[in-house]
Write an enzyme that holds these catalytic residues in place. Sequence first.
Site, short mmCIF file in Angstrom:
data_model
loop_
_atom_site.label_atom_id
_atom_site.label_comp_id
_atom_site.label_asym_id
_atom_site.label_seq_id
_atom_site.Cartn_x
_atom_site.Cartn_y
_atom_site.Cartn_z
N ARG A 226 0.85 -1.18 0.00
CA ARG A 226 0.00 0.00 0.00
C ARG A 226 0.89 1.23 0.00
NH1 ARG A 226 -4.52 -1.02 -1.84
NH2 ARG A 226 -5.64 0.57 -0.67
N GLU A 255 -3.06 8.44 -5.55
CA GLU A 255 -3.11 7.90 -6.91
C GLU A 255 -4.30 8.49 -7.67
OE1 GLU A 255 -3.09 3.63 -6.78
OE2 GLU A 255 -1.26 3.52 -5.58
N HIS A 274 0.27 1.15 -10.34
CA HIS A 274 -0.55 0.23 -9.56
C HIS A 274 -1.08 -0.90 -10.45
CE1 HIS A 274 -3.21 0.04 -5.71
NE2 HIS A 274 -2.92 -1.17 -6.15
#
Length: 317
Positions: A226, A255, A274
């Site tokens: 994370r 993000e 990601h």
Amino acid sequence: MAAAPPTLLVLDADPPPRLGSLTGRARIEHTDESSLADRLPHADVLLVWDFASRAVRSAWPGEGPRPRWVHTASAGVDHLMCPELAASDTVVTNARGIFDQPIAEYVAALVLTMAKDLPRTLELQRERTWRHRESQRVAGTRACVVGSGPIGRTIARTLKALDVNTALVGREARTGVHGPEDLDRLIARADWVIAAAPLTAQTYGMFDARRFGVMQPSARFINIGRGPLVVEDALAEALVKRWIAGAALDVFEHEPLTPDSALWDVPGLIVSPHMSGDTVGWRDQLGTQFVELYERWETGRPLLNVVDKKRGYVPGR
């Protein structure tokens, strides 16, 4: 008269999940962030398909009943957990098992990419420059994987297949897993430090200036867990000052990463959007997993992948 089917509320993302097999077995309604709070009291089940959204955290508190079951199409649950949900009787499940092997392969690819200096090779190719160099041998190096869940364990197995000596660190010590008290000692001797832990109060910002200072100058750091596990400014400073040799981030505190973010230009840092767990067909796998869980729920069988809401992850061995 037959009872009405349960109401399944889907917090949508594009493309939406394929739930045709639940036709007649669930009343499927779709919502976005703006109407989620109004529709929660009328739902029996909430599917958080938009796993990047934090709308559940703000929509959950309030008046009226709440869904009996919430499923998120992600491994992490920090984006939806709030005190009211944690204290409720609602069962929370996650997508445990979908991303383990793809993420492990991605980590192995990053290890090989950095050891073999592939970014520089591609750079020199674009420049039409022939420059012979020596690269690092991966076999015999040491890795410390922080996070002993299914993803961390699969990363450890995959690295061991490359003959990397791998230590696994978890929330508490047990057979084959080191406890947090061993973390500094292990990262101080590791060539590869991989963050694969869930985001909890204990892990938030765990990789800070002190931890990067503990690592050896030849070490490389990878985060596929994370984003907030890492103090990004501290990592950038560690790379600029060459406290460590390189790093790769697939997750970030905010993000998507904005075009003006300083992280794009940090020397020795590989940035990816990601994507470490997202392989061809992953959305279909997530949809199939949810349907299988729904079939258990509607027949009263115990659900799988049940999150310990206080810990913030699915307990395991």
